[in-house]
Design a protein around this motif. Structure first.
Motif, PDB file in Angstrom:
ATOM      1  N   LEU A  59      10.698  13.738 -85.100  1.00  0.00           N
ATOM      2  CA  LEU A  59      10.240  12.972 -83.944  1.00  0.00           C
ATOM      3  C   LEU A  59      11.402  12.494 -83.074  1.00  0.00           C
ATOM      4  CD1 LEU A  59       7.355  10.974 -85.636  1.00  0.00           C
ATOM      5  CD2 LEU A  59       7.158  12.930 -84.108  1.00  0.00           C
ATOM      6  N   ARG A  60      12.587  12.294 -83.669  1.00  0.00           N
ATOM      7  CA  ARG A  60      13.765  11.944 -82.860  1.00  0.00           C
ATOM      8  C   ARG A  60      14.074  13.072 -81.891  1.00  0.00           C
ATOM      9  NH1 ARG A  60      16.983  11.097 -86.721  1.00  0.00           N
ATOM     10  NH2 ARG A  60      16.758   8.833 -86.854  1.00  0.00           N
ATOM     11  N   GLU A  61      13.934  14.297 -82.366  1.00  0.00           N
ATOM     12  CA  GLU A  61      14.172  15.474 -81.515  1.00  0.00           C
ATOM     13  C   GLU A  61      13.183  15.508 -80.347  1.00  0.00           C
ATOM     14  OE1 GLU A  61      16.418  19.069 -80.916  1.00  0.00           O
ATOM     15  OE2 GLU A  61      16.671  17.512 -82.433  1.00  0.00           O
ATOM     16  N   LEU A  62      11.953  15.031 -80.594  1.00  0.00           N
ATOM     17  CA  LEU A  62      10.920  15.038 -79.553  1.00  0.00           C
ATOM     18  C   LEU A  62      10.906  13.758 -78.729  1.00  0.00           C
ATOM     19  CD1 LEU A  62       7.900  16.474 -81.614  1.00  0.00           C
ATOM     20  CD2 LEU A  62       9.583  17.731 -80.271  1.00  0.00           C
ATOM     21  N   ALA A  63      11.664  12.728 -79.167  1.00  0.00           N
ATOM     22  CA  ALA A  63      11.699  11.416 -78.497  1.00  0.00           C
ATOM     23  C   ALA A  63      10.314  10.778 -78.451  1.00  0.00           C
ATOM     24  CB  ALA A  63      12.274  11.544 -77.086  1.00  0.00           C
ATOM     25  N   ILE A  64       9.559  10.912 -79.563  1.00  0.00           N
ATOM     26  CA  ILE A  64       8.211  10.347 -79.678  1.00  0.00           C
ATOM     27  C   ILE A  64       8.176   9.422 -80.896  1.00  0.00           C
ATOM     28  CG2 ILE A  64       5.767  10.864 -80.123  1.00  0.00           C
ATOM     29  CD1 ILE A  64       6.272  13.605 -78.785  1.00  0.00           C
ATOM     30  N   THR A  65       7.578   8.258 -80.753  1.00  0.00           N
ATOM     31  CA  THR A  65       7.416   7.357 -81.897  1.00  0.00           C
ATOM     32  C   THR A  65       5.935   7.085 -82.149  1.00  0.00           C
ATOM     33  OG1 THR A  65       7.578   5.369 -80.516  1.00  0.00           O
ATOM     34  CG2 THR A  65       9.626   6.199 -81.482  1.00  0.00           C
ATOM     35  N   PHE A  66       5.628   6.823 -83.418  1.00  0.00           N
ATOM     36  CA  PHE A  66       4.271   6.466 -83.838  1.00  0.00           C
ATOM     37  C   PHE A  66       4.300   5.055 -84.429  1.00  0.00           C
ATOM     38  CE2 PHE A  66       3.998  11.019 -83.755  1.00  0.00           C
ATOM     39  CZ  PHE A  66       2.670  11.341 -83.561  1.00  0.00           C
ATOM     40  N   ARG A  67       3.305   4.251 -84.088  1.00  0.00           N
ATOM     41  CA  ARG A  67       3.101   2.994 -84.792  1.00  0.00           C
ATOM     42  C   ARG A  67       1.949   3.186 -85.768  1.00  0.00           C
ATOM     43  NH1 ARG A  67       0.542   2.753 -79.957  1.00  0.00           N
ATOM     44  NH2 ARG A  67      -1.451   1.662 -79.738  1.00  0.00           N
ATOM     45  N   ARG A  68       1.694   2.198 -86.608  1.00  0.00           N
ATOM     46  CA  ARG A  68       0.632   2.317 -87.590  1.00  0.00           C
ATOM     47  C   ARG A  68      -0.449   1.273 -87.364  1.00  0.00           C
ATOM     48  NH1 ARG A  68       0.738   6.495 -91.279  1.00  0.00           N
ATOM     49  NH2 ARG A  68       2.693   7.579 -90.981  1.00  0.00           N
ATOM     50  N   ASP A  69      -1.691   1.733 -87.428  1.00  0.00           N
ATOM     51  CA  ASP A  69      -2.799   0.785 -87.338  1.00  0.00           C
ATOM     52  C   ASP A  69      -2.833  -0.040 -88.624  1.00  0.00           C
ATOM     53  OD1 ASP A  69      -5.534   0.080 -85.967  1.00  0.00           O
ATOM     54  OD2 ASP A  69      -5.985   0.400 -88.097  1.00  0.00           O
ATOM     55  N   PRO A  70      -2.843  -1.375 -88.526  1.00  0.00           N
ATOM     56  CA  PRO A  70      -2.776  -2.202 -89.738  1.00  0.00           C
ATOM     57  C   PRO A  70      -4.012  -2.094 -90.628  1.00  0.00           C
ATOM     58  CG  PRO A  70      -3.149  -3.566 -87.777  1.00  0.00           C
ATOM     59  CD  PRO A  70      -2.839  -2.194 -87.294  1.00  0.00           C
ATOM     60  N   GLN A  71      -5.151  -1.686 -90.060  1.00  0.00           N
ATOM     61  CA  GLN A  71      -6.392  -1.623 -90.843  1.00  0.00           C
ATOM     62  C   GLN A  71      -6.515  -0.331 -91.643  1.00  0.00           C
ATOM     63  OE1 GLN A  71      -9.918  -2.299 -88.492  1.00  0.00           O
ATOM     64  NE2 GLN A  71     -11.306  -1.607 -90.112  1.00  0.00           N
ATOM     65  N   THR A  72      -6.210   0.809 -91.004  1.00  0.00           N
ATOM     66  CA  THR A  72      -6.429   2.109 -91.649  1.00  0.00           C
ATOM     67  C   THR A  72      -5.136   2.853 -91.980  1.00  0.00           C
ATOM     68  OG1 THR A  72      -6.554   3.252 -89.506  1.00  0.00           O
ATOM     69  CG2 THR A  72      -8.610   2.369 -90.419  1.00  0.00           C
ATOM     70  N   GLY A  73      -4.007   2.397 -91.427  1.00  0.00           N
ATOM     71  CA  GLY A  73      -2.743   3.098 -91.643  1.00  0.00           C
ATOM     72  C   GLY A  73      -2.596   4.346 -90.804  1.00  0.00           C
ATOM     73  N   ARG A  74      -3.559   4.635 -89.919  1.00  0.00           N
ATOM     74  CA  ARG A  74      -3.496   5.872 -89.129  1.00  0.00           C
ATOM     75  C   ARG A  74      -2.356   5.807 -88.120  1.00  0.00           C
ATOM     76  NH1 ARG A  74      -6.016   5.257 -83.962  1.00  0.00           N
ATOM     77  NH2 ARG A  74      -7.138   3.287 -83.802  1.00  0.00           N
ATOM     78  N   PRO A  75      -1.698   6.947 -87.869  1.00  0.00           N
ATOM     79  CA  PRO A  75      -0.625   6.968 -86.871  1.00  0.00           C
ATOM     80  C   PRO A  75      -1.169   6.904 -85.448  1.00  0.00           C
ATOM     81  CG  PRO A  75      -0.922   9.145 -87.832  1.00  0.00           C
ATOM     82  CD  PRO A  75      -1.849   8.239 -88.566  1.00  0.00           C
ATOM     83  N   ARG A  76      -0.506   6.102 -84.599  1.00  0.00           N
ATOM     84  CA  ARG A  76      -0.882   5.979 -83.189  1.00  0.00           C
ATOM     85  C   ARG A  76       0.364   6.222 -82.342  1.00  0.00           C
ATOM     86  NH1 ARG A  76      -4.060   0.515 -82.101  1.00  0.00           N
ATOM     87  NH2 ARG A  76      -4.881   1.773 -80.377  1.00  0.00           N
ATOM     88  N   ILE A  77       0.244   7.017 -81.306  1.00  0.00           N
ATOM     89  CA  ILE A  77       1.389   7.365 -80.463  1.00  0.00           C
ATOM     90  C   ILE A  77       1.744   6.182 -79.570  1.00  0.00           C
ATOM     91  CG2 ILE A  77       2.282   8.969 -78.726  1.00  0.00           C
ATOM     92  CD1 ILE A  77       0.130  10.979 -79.714  1.00  0.00           C
ATOM     93  N   ASN A  78       3.026   5.797 -79.570  1.00  0.00           N
ATOM     94  CA  ASN A  78       3.480   4.729 -78.678  1.00  0.00           C
ATOM     95  C   ASN A  78       3.670   5.257 -77.264  1.00  0.00           C
ATOM     96  OD1 ASN A  78       3.684   2.629 -80.613  1.00  0.00           O
ATOM     97  ND2 ASN A  78       5.633   3.446 -81.340  1.00  0.00           N
TER      98      ASN A  78
END
Length: 608
Positions: A563-582
């Motif tokens: 993801l550093r190569e793509l310059a994209i970060t993901f945060r995590r939903d606190p309820q389900t742990g699913r990845p969400r794009i910042n």
């Protein structure tokens, strides 16, 4: 109320003893009204739902698994929107498109997502569940007083122009001919073709004929074509299939940015991170695949997706799944330690491949017994080339290490693009040509592979009649049924819904560990890579020209490098742990980049 469905492609009265009719308790009671009988015109059975008691004896007795009967609440009958015919699929409700907003649609395959958007596109006139009664006046009357009344009035009066990006992109080259640039210029009604070619990375294929495009290139071309149109309604059916992570984010940004503000936009999507990034609100479609589908009330994006994963819809007070779906918020504990003591199964040294103007350089690595290696990177970077090199298909193009002539390792390979011509006439003949136990209940081939993938009830189906998702599951099953030490699966989640993707991931891991072999899985859905992999190999370079493959890395290091190569970060939903794009340059995006944590949340008390 019952919904009874007979799959007439499976039903073969001439090859059975009409067990469904003979064993029906209503028929055997000799009352005047029958629950099921042979239709003289059709030559096949019909079930009368108002008489049927839902005992499911006919379902169990049918030798071809052609019958399904499900109970639904009586009050749902007031919400019937469309039925494809007697004893056919039934749809209750519709998603509500909103002007100046993007409506996301999520749900299992076979529950009516495509039917819903085809109705909203005006391609199907809904019949409210009554055969032969499909006209716009009845539709408008049915939705009187709702938000859909005005929408259908405009659609019926041809005041809404609709453009629709189809689900199966491989159909496009059969319908249109020409180069990417020519066709986009011809379709361009908004003066956006040059801008979209740049935004969607189509510069290198501008002069290429669309019959020569890959699946990902076709997907981006079709999305650009739809965005070039001057319309009131934009519909995108699974826009992320065949796209890598960067391309998925770029496509999501393009849809948000280039659809007119005053338009209606509907998106059907299975990649939850993309759906979350794209949508302003979501509708969930649930039910029994192939039998009926129910459209939920609209939800806010976060609430809707989390409710779908939890398996409980609060607005409907409806449980749609027994167990919730959970994702890893941090790297799984103990995986790295377990791999250190795992016996090495297969090793390779540093090697290079030069093929048709493309150069791949791969670092040395090894895979342990029962290990699944995820392979991630942009399209056109050499992931499939790497797999083909490992299995010995490219020996003449390799420098350095070469796969041994007599390694003794058997390899089972699922290619990226699955075609119907790869298989035999029916699902049953395909599966049994690989394993004679594939359709034998009690044998682990059936219990652990065929049945969990939902292929048992499709056994009599012609391969030519399978949907994209069904064909994908057949290809995965065929790969895993083969006796092999190494399994290579290229994009096994394409066209599958969220639950099917997770089911496939679980099966791949389970079979790999049970057989004491190893698996390499090329995948673009970040959450599936996270779910299935013990370690990952990261590819970087210049797509179409050169690629560099890393050594296998632990999940945290690998995802951060990728993801550093793509310059994209993901945060995590606190309820389900699913990845969400910042969002780019948001507070969390900047914070996670500064911490060097692009995907996983640092563990509590860990040095950041």
């Amino acid at each position: 109320m019952r919904v009874a469905v007979i799959d007439y492609t499976l039903c073969k009265p001439s090859k059975c003893n009409l067990e469904c009719i003979r064993f029906c308790p209503i028929n055997r009671s000799r009352v005047k009204s029958k629950a099921i009988e042979l239709d003289g015109t059709l030559g096949k059975p019909v079930i009368y739902e108002e008489t049927c008691i839902g005992c499911n004896i006919c379902v169990k007795k049918c030798p071809f698994s052609a019958i399904q009967i499900e109970n639904v609440p009586d009050e749902l009958e007031k919400k019937v929107v469309h039925r494809y015919g007697r004893n056919a699929f039934k749809l209750y409700g519709l998603p509500i498109p909103k002007r100046e907003a993007i409506t996301g649609i999520i749900g299992k395959n076979g529950t009516g997502k495509t039917t819903s958007i085809r109705i909203l596109a005006g391609e199907i006139v809904p019949n409210m569940g009554e055969e032969g009664k499909a006209d716009w006046d009845s539709v408008i009357k049915r939705f009187r007083g709702s938000e859909l009344q005005g929408y259908f009035e405009k659609l019926a009066n041809k005041e809404l122009r609709v453009v629709h990006k189809i689900q199966y992109v491989d159909l496009a080259p059969r319908k249109v001919k020409g180069t990417v640039g020519e066709l986009l210029n011809r379709a361009d009604e908004r003066g956006l073709s040059r801008e979209l070619i740049r935004e969607l990375g189509l510069e290198q294929v501008r002069d290429r004929r669309i019959s020569h495009l890959s699946g990902g290139e076709l997907q981006r071309f079709l999305i650009a074509t739809v965005l070039c149109k001057d319309a009131h309604v934009y519909i995108f059916d699974e826009p992320s299939s065949y796209l890598d992570v960067r391309e998925r984010v770029n496509v999501a940004r393009a849809i948000r940015e280039y659809t007119p503000r005053s338009s209606y936009v509907l998106v059907v999507e299975h990649d939850l991170a993309v759906l979350d990034y794209l949508s302003d609100h979501v509708s969930i479609i649930y039910g029994e695949p192939g039998v009926y589908g129910i459209v939920s009330n609209p939800y806010g994006v976060k609430t809707g997706i989390n409710s779908f994963l939890e398996g409980y819809l609060p607005a409907e007070n409806m449980r749609i799944r027994r167990e919730p779906i959970r994702f890893h918020a941090t790297e799984p504990v103990g995986v790295a330690e377990a791999l250190r003591v795992r016996e090495r199964f297969f090793e390779w040294s540093r090697f290079k491949v030069k093929l048709n103007g493309f150069a791949l350089e791969a670092s040395a690595g090894s895979v342990g017994v029962g290990e699944v290696i995820g392979i991630v990177g942009p399209n056109g970077i050499g992931k499939t080339t790497f797999v083909r090199a490992l299995i010995g298909e490219l020996k003449d193009s390799m420098e350095g290490w070469r796969p041994p002539e007599e390694s003794g390792l058997r390899i089972s390979y699922k290619p990226q693009y699955v075609t119907r011509g790869m298989f035999k006439d029916t699902v049953a003949s395909t599966l049994q040509s690989i394993s004679q136990h594939a359709l034998s209940p009690g044998h682990w081939h059936y219990d652990e592979i065929v049945k969990p993938l939902g292929l048992a009830r499709l056994r009599e189906r012609e391969v030519s009649s399978l949907s994209g998702g069904e064909l994908q599951k057949l290809a995965v099953a065929a790969t895993l049924l083969r006796e092999a030490e190494i399994y290579m699966l290229d994009e096994p989640s394409a066209y599958l819904d969220v639950e099917e993707r997770l089911a496939v991931a679980k099966i791949i891991r389970k079979i790999t560990e049970a057989r004491g072999g190893a698996a390499f899985v090329v995948e673009h859905d970040a959450s599936i890579v996270d779910f299935i992999s013990h370690r990952i190999i990261v590819f970087r370079g210049a797509p179409g020209r050169e690629g560099v493959a890393s050594e296998p890395m632990d999940l945290r290091s690998g995802m951060n490098a990728f993801l550093r190569e793509l310059a994209i970060t993901f945060r995590r939903d606190p309820q389900t742990g699913r990845p969400r794009i910042n969002k780019p340059d948001s507070y969390l995006d900047r914070l996670q980049k500064r911490l060097g944590e692009y995907y996983y949340i640092p563990k509590e008390g860990e040095d950041r």
